[in-house]
Design a protein around this motif. Structure first.
Motif, PDB file in Angstrom:
ATOM      1  N   GLU A  79      50.695  40.792  96.276  1.00 26.57           N
ATOM      2  CA  GLU A  79      50.096  41.649  95.256  1.00 26.57           C
ATOM      3  C   GLU A  79      51.060  41.812  94.075  1.00 26.57           C
ATOM      4  O   GLU A  79      50.651  41.790  92.916  1.00 26.57           O
ATOM      5  CB  GLU A  79      49.768  43.010  95.876  1.00 26.57           C
ATOM      6  N   ALA A  82      50.915  38.773  91.929  1.00 23.47           N
ATOM      7  CA  ALA A  82      49.710  38.777  91.084  1.00 23.47           C
ATOM      8  C   ALA A  82      49.863  39.753  89.924  1.00 23.47           C
ATOM      9  O   ALA A  82      49.448  39.461  88.802  1.00 23.47           O
ATOM     10  CB  ALA A  82      48.487  39.136  91.922  1.00 23.47           C
ATOM     11  N   MET A  85      52.343  38.072  87.546  1.00 21.69           N
ATOM     12  CA  MET A  85      51.967  36.708  87.166  1.00 21.69           C
ATOM     13  C   MET A  85      53.084  35.699  87.372  1.00 21.69           C
ATOM     14  O   MET A  85      53.395  34.898  86.487  1.00 21.69           O
ATOM     15  CB  MET A  85      51.438  36.677  85.730  1.00 21.69           C
TER      16      MET A  85
END
Length: 172
Positions: A79, A82, A85
């Protein structure tokens, strides 16, 4: 306005290209080239604050992602990748350094033993709170080089343009 623009680096490049390649429309360089140069300068200015707090830009991003999560200031490693990035490999290196510095801890997930949960420590929270306050003060200083109307117009334009670029990239 023309005198100011003609004196900058991008305008000189455009003039050279117009001379050498009059068959090519170089007008996009006026916007893209200046945005690229501005992004580089802004990054330099932002790094001053990260350095002051002993952080890299990536480490700052990880600590911010954990702090934004709210109590108990934790996220799964995937997570975090994400939210910032970056690849999971790059994330692992950032987390390793932050863990060695005592700013985060890592544990196995209760629901998935393959997954790791990263948690902001007390010292990590204190550091990111100070660093984030400095960061926002620095961003305000940079944005105050524009008038409030210019800043608002720029934000509107960039929001619209970014949305269009991201949507066109998503579609193909």
């Amino acid at each position: 306005m023309e005198n100011r623009q003609s004196a900058d680096h991008v305008a000189r490049l455009q003039a050279d290209w117009r001379r050498e390649r009059p068959d090519v429309d170089v007008s996009p360089q006026g916007v893209i080239g200046r945005l690229h140069r501005l992004a580089g300068r802004l990054t330099e200015e932002l790094r001053v604050v990260y350095d002051r707090h002993g952080l890299s830009e990536g480490e700052f991003d990880v600590l911010c992602a954990l702090r934004r999560a709210g109590e108990p200031y934790e996220r799964a490693s995937g997570e975090l990748a994400a939210h910032t990035m970056v690849t999971t490999g790059a994330m692992t290196k950032r987390i390793d350094r932050l863990e060695r510095a005592g700013l985060v801890t890592r544990r196995r997930s209760d629901t998935d033993q393959r997954s790791r949960i990263v948690t902001l420590t007390g010292p990590g929270r204190e550091l990111i709170d100070r660093a984030f306050t400095d960061h926002m003060r620095n961003e305000r200083r940079l944005l105050d080089l524009l008038t409030p109307t210019e800043a608002e117009t720029l934000e509107t334009l960039l929001t619209s343009w970014l949305s269009r670029v991201e949507n066109s990239s998503d579609g193909g």
